[in-house]
Design an enzyme around this catalytic site. Structure first.
Site, mmCIF file in Angstrom:
data_model
loop_
_atom_site.group_PDB
_atom_site.id
_atom_site.type_symbol
_atom_site.label_atom_id
_atom_site.label_comp_id
_atom_site.label_asym_id
_atom_site.label_seq_id
_atom_site.Cartn_x
_atom_site.Cartn_y
_atom_site.Cartn_z
ATOM 1 N N GLU A 1 8.795 -18.732 -7.620
ATOM 2 C CA GLU A 1 7.989 -17.506 -7.704
ATOM 3 C C GLU A 1 6.516 -17.671 -7.341
ATOM 4 O OE1 GLU A 1 8.638 -15.697 -11.509
ATOM 5 O OE2 GLU A 1 10.701 -15.141 -11.024
ATOM 6 N N GLU B 1 17.313 -15.966 -9.654
ATOM 7 C CA GLU B 1 17.223 -15.435 -11.013
ATOM 8 C C GLU B 1 17.662 -13.977 -11.035
ATOM 9 O OE1 GLU B 1 13.456 -15.900 -12.922
ATOM 10 O OE2 GLU B 1 13.235 -18.020 -12.358
#
Length: 832
Positions: free
Chosen positions: A659, A768
């Protein structure tokens, strides 16, 4: 020669657009180069206008002396402020040259009264807003409009309108039309425009018959008045995408009665396929690829000529001995695929210091070779290609004695042979060539490897060919003067010693690597994140107190559920205590233990550096590339990790960064640096690259416009994350209804990323996703989401399991000593 099907051409067009836009930005509007730039220095008040000289300054910071008059030779930039048209019922013509909206905040406010008209001779937009701040309908006429790139918004508020009449429209940008009023659009010569016209809200009313090389998109709730015949290359209405065909007002109104509320029998929207245009003459000196009369609609050289070169159509030279000439200046070809085939020649006529740019090139030797040849003697010519498909047969670069070519290619693909036939030097910088599976045949002259080069095919160097090896090069086989190189890495020193006549010079760190191509792609698997290694704020912290790794019992549990892919978060600061230093032995041993658990059970592990494009040093967190943390440090740690884990069958891939966010556009460079470093030691493992913007699948394109990471051995996977709460964060702080959820929300949110993978031909992974277990409706969302991923061959790992989650609502970690499943597992175990 038969051109490829339109979908293939269209996909290459999509791939190259960011590259083509970048190049166009440096070359377009050369004919309107200005004597001076002027900048708006404030948001104009009500009674000011574009004629208010005091509001224009020579410096962007608002300093300097204002002009004494507006000059048609100069460029005028809004500079982040709002510019107003004159107010009144007359015709008002902007007296300056090029008017530019290219920054956030740039706003052109239309405020004439009655039937007043605002006229702009030349307008360039890449951003900003044009709005009606008066009453009734505002009339705007633009003689030449280049909507170059980005999105330009038009706001016609309820009860008001904007009438936009354009003489010549070019560019690739998007028009976003919104508000509750009506947008009246009259486009004259628009055949060269290939952007999207998007009506978000309000009504669009076409005022004339016209056609573009771009698309038309109608949002839910918007309306269309259709009594003209308009042509686009794509049509999407209320989420429905229409194939090539002709669609009448009556048909569209029946399909979308809430959209097509008015129109007539003369109203049609045509969705057209790319057209083929053929070179009809051997171009003489003075002709160029822009000479419209030399292109004809029929292969035999008969038929009509195009009215403009546009980026959707194909332009083909397939006649033996025919020269297609580049302009004798800096020039970008404005067409779609430029095809050189069957003995056709592309003759480079740009003089020294000038550049010929081709966004999409197809070369296909048939009965003859497809040739790229020099047009001048004893100079270096510059050729830049966006996407180059060496489709079949033999493509030759024939330069002649004393000539050189500086060749830059963004993407090289295809199965044909690319031959460097003759010439003094070819300076080659090829950004991505792993999809080129043909042969690179170097017969004569010197090939300079200007940046890392990796193809999906073999290299053959004849005895007369010379290579200047300044950077690493990767091939599936390599033969130099009849001698084959072994598999693996051969360094420059060895190459130079064994082949001094062919490998004549280079860098001591360069090498040629021979690798085995990936023919199957990554295994399609589902699994789970086993979190804990990224826990805790002290760095490096104390193992077992601040952070933890999963144990053998957890691997037994998830293996029993069929979830064999484990994404394993860890922290950079813990695996490498000192930047540029060796890996920490104790932490590496812990990772080895976890990887060993997976190996013993036939499971796979993704090593996930969970650092968000940041690294702590002495308690301070730095974005990579700032302070003491350089981008090369990221490459260093991944080179060391890859060197340790190369050849380990339990490693599914290296997740180089979790991320990344707010990287100020530096993430693509970080990712490429990490991939390059890994490939200096490991030719077989997959590398997984997350997207910027927290890797969010929703808005993937806008957050990652320049993410084009190249793996020289073609084993790259892009990673996105996808959560289903209202702010996309995975916090789920409201109920199912409060979050605005519905059964297909997961599919809708991940669809953009999956379609991007399909369009670009890339491999993908959802690292995710997760839902609370407190409402069975979330489980339906999860089921629909995973079914969609499964059907599209995209792997994924659920967030999250792990021993320290406690009551975390998304946790799928079992309770009661692994005997009681969490509700989410009832869905997860069906996807294994």
């Amino acid at each position: 020669m038969t051109i490829q099907d339109p979908q293939r051409i269209a996909r290459r067009r999509t791939l190259r657009r960011p590259f083509a836009t970048l190049l166009a930005a440096s070359l377009a509007f050369a004919s309107t180069a200005s004597a001076a730039d002027w900048f708006l220095d404030k948001t104009q008040p009500r009674y000011a206008s574009w004629d208010t000289l005091a509001d224009w300054k020579p410096n962007a910071d608002g300093t300097g002396t204002s002009p004494t008059a507006l000059s048609p030779a100069d460029t005028y930039r809004l500079n982040g402020f709002s510019l107003r048209t004159p107010e009144g019922g007359s015709t008002y013509t902007f007296g300056g040259g090029l008017l530019v909206l290219d920054a956030t905040g740039d706003t052109l406010s239309l405020k004439t009264t009655g039937a007043g008209v605002s006229i702009i001779p030349s307008l360039l937009t890449t951003a900003g807003l044009i709005q009606n701040v008066g009453s009734g309908t505002q009339y705007l006429q633009v003689s030449h409009y280049e909507n170059r790139s980005g999105t330009t918004a038009y706001n016609a508020p309820t009860g008001r309108g904007i009438s936009l009449a354009i003489g010549t429209l070019t560019g690739s940008g998007r028009f976003r039309l919104y508000g509750g009023g009506t947008h009246y659009l009259d486009a004259g010569a628009a055949e060269a425009y290939d952007g999207d016209i998007y009506i978000q809200s309000g009504t669009i009313d076409f005022q004339n018959d016209f056609g573009t090389a771009g698309t038309f998109t109608v949002n839910t709730g918007a309306k269309v008045h259709l009594d003209q015949s308009v042509t686009f290359t794509g049509l999407t209405v209320d989420g429905t995408e229409y194939p090539v065909g002709n669609y009448s007002y009556a048909y569209l109104a029946a399909q979308h009665p809430a959209v097509f509320l008015s129109g007539s029998s003369a109203g049609f929207i045509t969705v057209r396929a790319p057209a083929n245009w053929y070179l009809s003459v051997n171009q003489p000196v003075g002709g160029s690829w822009n000479t419209l009369s030399h292109w004809k609609s029929n292969p035999d050289g008969t038929g009509s000529s195009p009215v403009a070169i546009n980026s959707f159509d194909n332009y083909i030279n397939q006649t033996s001995g025919f020269n297609l000439r580049t302009p004798e200046a800096d020039a970008t070809f404005g067409g779609g695929a430029l095809v050189i085939a069957d003995g056709g020649i592309l003759r480079l006529k740009a003089p020294a210091g000038k550049t010929s740019v081709i966004p999409g090139l197809v070369t296909s030797g048939g009965a003859g070779n497809a040739d790229i040849a020099s047009g001048f003697n004893n100079i270096t010519q510059n050729l830049v290609v966006g996407d180059w498909l060496v489709d079949a047969g033999n493509t030759r670069i024939t330069l002649g004695s004393g000539n050189a070519l500086d060749l830059a290619v963004n993407h090289l693909s295809g199965t044909g042979t690319l031959t460097i036939q003759s010439g003094l030097n070819v300076y080659a910088s090829i950004h991505g060539a792993s999809r080129f599976t043909g042969t690179l045949h170097h017969k004569a002259g010197t090939l300079h490897v200007g940046q890392q080069l990796g193809t999906g095919g073999p290299l053959v160097v004849d005895s007369s060919g010379k290579i200047h090896l300044d950077n690493p090069a990767f091939f599936t086989a390599a033969t130099i003067a009849g001698t084959s190189l072994p598999a693996g890495y051969t360094d420059y020193a060895t190459l130079h010693a064994n082949h001094p006549s062919q490998i004549t010079d280079g860098d001591s760190d360069a090498f040629i690597a021979v690798y085995t191509p990936d023919t199957t792609g990554p295994a399609h698997m589902f699994g789970v994140n086993l979190a804990g290694g990224e826990f805790g704020t002290p760095m490096p912290g104390v193992y077992g107190t601040d952070y933890i790794y999963p144990n053998a019992a957890e691997f037994d549990y998830y293996n029993s559920k069929g979830l064999k892919l484990i994404r394993l978060p860890f922290k950079w600061e813990r695996i490498q205590h000192t930047l540029g230093g060796s890996l920490n032995a104790a932490e590496l041993a812990r990772l080895d233990t976890v990887v060993g658990y997976a190996s013993a059970r036939g499971m796979k592990v993704i090593l996930d550096m969970h650092n968000y494009a940041r690294r702590k040093v002495s308690g301070t967190t730095y974005l990579i590339g700032t302070g003491p943390v350089t981008i090369d440090h990221l490459g260093d740690v991944w080179r060391r990790l890859a060197d340790h884990y190369k050849g380990n069958s339990a490693i599914y891939g290296y997740g180089i960064m979790n991320e990344p966010y707010s990287t100020n556009g530096t993430w693509p460079q970080m990712a490429q640096t990490a991939v390059n470093a890994i490939r200096t030691v490991d030719l077989t493992s997959y590398v997984i690259v997350s997207g910027d913007g927290w890797a969010n699948a929703t808005g993937w394109r806008s957050k990652n416009p320049n993410l084009d990471t190249q793996d020289p051995v073609g084993r790259l996977i892009y990673e996105a994350h996808c959560y289903f709460d209202n702010n996309l964060s995975g916090t789920y702080d409201q109920s199912y209804d409060g979050e605005g959820a519905y059964p297909m929300i997961g599919v809708d949110r991940v669809k953009e990323f999956v379609e991007w993978l399909q369009e670009t031909g890339n491999k993908g992974f959802i690292g995710e996703y997760g839902v609370p277990g407190n409402d069975s409706r979330w489980l339906t969302v999860l089921d629909n989401f995973l079914a969609y991923l499964d059907a599209n061959g995209v792997s994924g790992t659920y967030w999250a399991g792990g021993p320290w989650w406690g009551s975390y609502p998304l946790s799928c970690e079992p309770t009661s000593n692994f005997t009681v499943d969490k509700p989410q597992m009832s869905i997860l175990e069906d996807y294994n």
